[in-house]
Write a protein that holds these residues in place. Structure first.
Motif, mmCIF file in Angstrom:
data_model
loop_
_atom_site.group_PDB
_atom_site.id
_atom_site.type_symbol
_atom_site.label_atom_id
_atom_site.label_comp_id
_atom_site.label_asym_id
_atom_site.label_seq_id
_atom_site.Cartn_x
_atom_site.Cartn_y
_atom_site.Cartn_z
ATOM 1 N N GLY A 1 37.177 36.311 40.903
ATOM 2 C CA GLY A 1 38.278 36.941 40.175
ATOM 3 C C GLY A 1 37.762 38.154 39.413
ATOM 4 O O GLY A 1 36.594 38.222 39.055
ATOM 5 N N ASP A 2 38.660 39.090 39.179
ATOM 6 C CA ASP A 2 38.357 40.235 38.325
ATOM 7 C C ASP A 2 39.404 40.210 37.221
ATOM 8 O O ASP A 2 40.592 40.331 37.525
ATOM 9 C CB ASP A 2 38.459 41.527 39.161
ATOM 10 C CG ASP A 2 38.013 42.756 38.381
ATOM 11 O OD1 ASP A 2 37.862 42.662 37.156
ATOM 12 O OD2 ASP A 2 37.832 43.807 39.017
ATOM 13 N N PRO A 3 39.074 39.964 35.965
ATOM 14 C CA PRO A 3 37.764 40.084 35.332
ATOM 15 C C PRO A 3 36.963 38.797 35.136
ATOM 16 O O PRO A 3 35.933 38.851 34.464
ATOM 17 C CB PRO A 3 38.149 40.650 33.961
ATOM 18 C CG PRO A 3 39.445 39.981 33.630
ATOM 19 C CD PRO A 3 40.157 39.838 34.949
ATOM 20 N N GLU A 4 37.346 37.648 35.705
ATOM 21 C CA GLU A 4 36.572 36.422 35.438
ATOM 22 C C GLU A 4 35.099 36.582 35.832
ATOM 23 O O GLU A 4 34.201 35.992 35.222
ATOM 24 C CB GLU A 4 37.151 35.236 36.222
ATOM 25 C CG GLU A 4 38.509 34.770 35.746
ATOM 26 C CD GLU A 4 39.623 35.382 36.556
ATOM 27 O OE1 GLU A 4 39.509 36.586 36.928
ATOM 28 O OE2 GLU A 4 40.605 34.694 36.827
ATOM 29 N N GLY B 1 46.314 42.822 36.804
ATOM 30 C CA GLY B 1 45.214 42.146 37.510
ATOM 31 C C GLY B 1 44.422 41.246 36.579
ATOM 32 O O GLY B 1 43.673 40.376 37.030
ATOM 33 N N ARG C 1 37.681 34.707 46.795
ATOM 34 C CA ARG C 1 36.676 35.661 46.272
ATOM 35 C C ARG C 1 36.538 35.440 44.769
ATOM 36 O O ARG C 1 37.290 34.660 44.186
ATOM 37 C CB ARG C 1 37.196 37.068 46.529
ATOM 38 C CG ARG C 1 38.712 37.088 46.150
ATOM 39 C CD ARG C 1 39.293 38.305 45.675
ATOM 40 N NE ARG C 1 40.690 38.095 45.310
ATOM 41 C CZ ARG C 1 41.149 37.935 44.073
ATOM 42 N NH1 ARG C 1 40.317 37.926 43.051
ATOM 43 N NH2 ARG C 1 42.425 37.750 43.821
ATOM 44 N N TYR D 1 38.378 30.096 44.792
ATOM 45 C CA TYR D 1 38.828 30.169 43.402
ATOM 46 C C TYR D 1 40.182 29.484 43.330
ATOM 47 O O TYR D 1 41.121 29.897 44.011
ATOM 48 C CB TYR D 1 38.894 31.653 43.045
ATOM 49 C CG TYR D 1 39.699 32.137 41.870
ATOM 50 C CD1 TYR D 1 40.832 31.504 41.400
ATOM 51 C CD2 TYR D 1 39.334 33.316 41.235
ATOM 52 C CE1 TYR D 1 41.565 32.006 40.341
ATOM 53 C CE2 TYR D 1 40.066 33.833 40.178
ATOM 54 C CZ TYR D 1 41.188 33.171 39.742
ATOM 55 O OH TYR D 1 41.924 33.680 38.710
ATOM 56 N N ASN E 1 42.283 31.958 45.527
ATOM 57 C CA ASN E 1 41.725 33.251 45.890
ATOM 58 C C ASN E 1 40.464 32.986 46.695
ATOM 59 O O ASN E 1 39.762 31.995 46.463
ATOM 60 C CB ASN E 1 41.402 34.085 44.645
ATOM 61 C CG ASN E 1 42.666 34.470 43.891
ATOM 62 O OD1 ASN E 1 43.686 34.801 44.499
ATOM 63 N ND2 ASN E 1 42.626 34.401 42.575
ATOM 64 N N LYS F 1 46.585 37.483 32.022
ATOM 65 C CA LYS F 1 47.245 38.311 33.041
ATOM 66 C C LYS F 1 48.245 39.311 32.481
ATOM 67 O O LYS F 1 48.437 40.384 33.055
ATOM 68 C CB LYS F 1 47.933 37.414 34.071
ATOM 69 C CG LYS F 1 46.930 36.708 34.985
ATOM 70 C CD LYS F 1 47.526 36.382 36.335
ATOM 71 C CE LYS F 1 46.460 35.969 37.325
ATOM 72 N NZ LYS F 1 46.257 34.521 37.450
ATOM 73 N N ASP G 1 41.630 33.740 32.363
ATOM 74 C CA ASP G 1 42.071 35.129 32.511
ATOM 75 C C ASP G 1 43.239 35.368 31.540
ATOM 76 O O ASP G 1 43.815 34.412 31.010
ATOM 77 C CB ASP G 1 42.525 35.308 33.963
ATOM 78 C CG ASP G 1 42.806 36.755 34.332
ATOM 79 O OD1 ASP G 1 42.452 37.657 33.546
ATOM 80 O OD2 ASP G 1 43.369 36.974 35.421
HETATM 81 N N1 GLY Z 1 41.990 37.804 37.682
HETATM 82 C C1 GLY Z 1 42.733 37.207 38.711
HETATM 83 C C2 GLY Z 1 42.319 37.573 40.055
HETATM 84 O O1 GLY Z 1 41.279 38.175 40.251
HETATM 85 O O2 GLY Z 1 43.036 37.255 40.994
#
Ligand code: GLY
Ligand code: AMP
Length: 431
Positions: free
Chosen positions: A290-293, A227, A288, A270, A286, A215, A213
């Protein structure tokens, strides 16, 4: 099957896109979704991701077979427990398991008990003892609000004054509300970050390839934390040969512990890792994708994601079903000017069709967009994630930026250095 995806970001558009490819699926709903999920054929319904009662009622009314929560909030609020109680499959951990993300102190406790390498830390529930511990430690020090704070509750304090200010903001001014009831203070670690995401069925963890990512808001990791402004997979700092070992170090012990505590973890776990000179350290978990992974990872993923999700829920995940293409995928986020601070909405976005027609199997995932009349307009901070495939990182990067250049949106910006760290890493390996 009828599937409900909860959330409204680029991750959720990517999930809808991938779920729509499953032969098992007839209809997809999103709550609340965005312009991209709508153009993907999903039915957007205006329900908030934290309104568990309304979501549960919707699931019953629409006879949903599978619920896929994108963000952490519905998970920590117990969407999975609620769905289980009404007999609906839900791809995510229960509220207890989601505390691995929802409480940094809880995550630290689990890591200590299972000997997962992480930064040394101390937890405080009153500002005075926190300040006195901080004076003893001195800068640099990392100060984290215990609870969920939309990615903003972490301060990497480089001076004693910044430490004092951070504790004051979190615990005294209570900028993040009850998320600041407790504060975690942690040793500052140096190194490169990488994300390891695993499908989990309660007992088994199967890793996806690594992702990295970006950040910070601006090039060269400058500016405030966001994010995530872009991501690519695989990250050369953790190649496919290292995945199993890293899963043994960072994910499987936690899975075993949560199962022993009576809360087998189902969903995506994650691990956010820092690769330091003395080995990998877990920075956070995490509960769930990741966004944007998620966007580059799902571009690479082969096979039926719904089948995999159902297998996870049923406790029989087949490791051989998680297969990814050998290509590299890279996504660049287009954000509204001002993000992660204040920004305006309602800007017209054009050029997505032209972008998707460029080489590299381009997919433009929508984050903060909505449809107004005939126009697609911005409706959030992270607006799009332009994602490309390539035979290597260099090519995926070239393809993604060539596509990005075809998109127009007033008052927007993007980072121009997504993937550069990986390219440097590869050059170092050769040199
Ligand atoms: N890209 C990091 C997250 O979704 O926490
Ligand atoms: P977290 O939400 O805990 O992952 O923290 C957000 C970001 O803060 C991470 O992605 C890192 O860039 C940074 N960070 C967190 N913990 C540390 C640490 N112990 N040392 C250095 N940087 C950190």
């Amino acid at each position: 099957m009828r599937v409900l995806v909860i959330g409204s970001g680029g991750r959720e558009h990517a999930l809808v896109w991938k779920i729509a490819q499953s032969a098992l699926v007839d209809k997809i709903f999103t709550a609340p979704g965005n312009g991209g999920t709508q153009s993907q054929g999903a039915i957007n319904t205006p329900l908030a991701d934290n309104d568990i009662d309304a979501l549960a009622a919707f699931v019953r009314k629409e006879k949903i077979d599978l619920v896929v929560p994108g963000p952490e909030l519905p998970l920590t609020l117990g969407i999975t427990d609620r769905m289980r109680a009404q007999g609906t499959a839900c791809f995510g951990p229960d509220a207890y398991g989601a505390r691995i993300e929802g409480s940094k102190a809880f995550a630290k406790e689990i890591m200590a008990r299972t000997h997962v390498p992480t930064a040394s830390s101390a937890v405080f529930s009153d500002a005075r003892s926190a300040q006195s511990h901080a004076r003893k430690m001195g800068a640099p020090l990392v100060i984290k609000a215990d609870g969920l704070a939309a990615g903003k509750g972490v301060v990497v304090a480089r001076t004693d004054e910044q430490i004092r200010q951070a504790i004051n903001d979190i615990m005294t001014a209570r900028t993040f509300g009850p998320a600041g009831d407790r504060v975690v203070m942690e040793e500052f670690l140096e190194g490169e970050e990488v994300s390891l995401l695993c499908f989990c069925d309660g007992k088994n963890a199967v890793p996806l390839p690594s992702a990295q990512d970006h950040k910070a808001a601006r090039d060269n990791d400058q500016g405030p934390n966001t994010g995530g402004m872009g991501a690519y997979s695989p990250a050369p700092i953790l190649d496919d040969n290292g995945l199993e070992k890293m899963t043994d170090i960072a994910v499987r012990p936690v899975l075993k512990e949560l199962a022993a505590q009576g809360h087998p973890f189902v969903g995506v776990l994650y691990a956010g890792l820092m690769m330091t000179a003395s080995g990998p350290r877990v920075l956070e978990y995490n509960a769930r994708f990741g966004d944007p992974e998620c966007q580059p990872l799902l571009m690479r993923m082969r096979g039926d994601i719904v089948r995999i999700m159902l297998d996870c829920i049923n406790g029989k995940l087949d490791p051989n079903s998680v297969v990814c293409s050998g290509q590299t995928a890279l996504g660049v986020v287009l954000a509204a000017k001002g993000y992660p601070g204040d920004y305006s909405r309602g800007h017209v976005i054009t050029g997505i069709d032209r972008a998707e027609a460029t080489t590299g199997g381009i997919k433009v995932f929508h984050g903060g967009t909505t449809v107004r009349g005939d126009a697609l307009v911005s409706n959030g901070g992270r607006v799009l994630c332009v994602t490309a495939l390539g035979d290597d990182l260099e090519q995926a990067r070239k393809n993604a930026y060539a596509a990005m250049e075809r998109i127009r949106m007033p008052d927007s910006f993007y980072r121009t250095d997504i993937g550069i760290k990986g390219i440097r890493h590869l050059a170092g390996q050769e040199g």
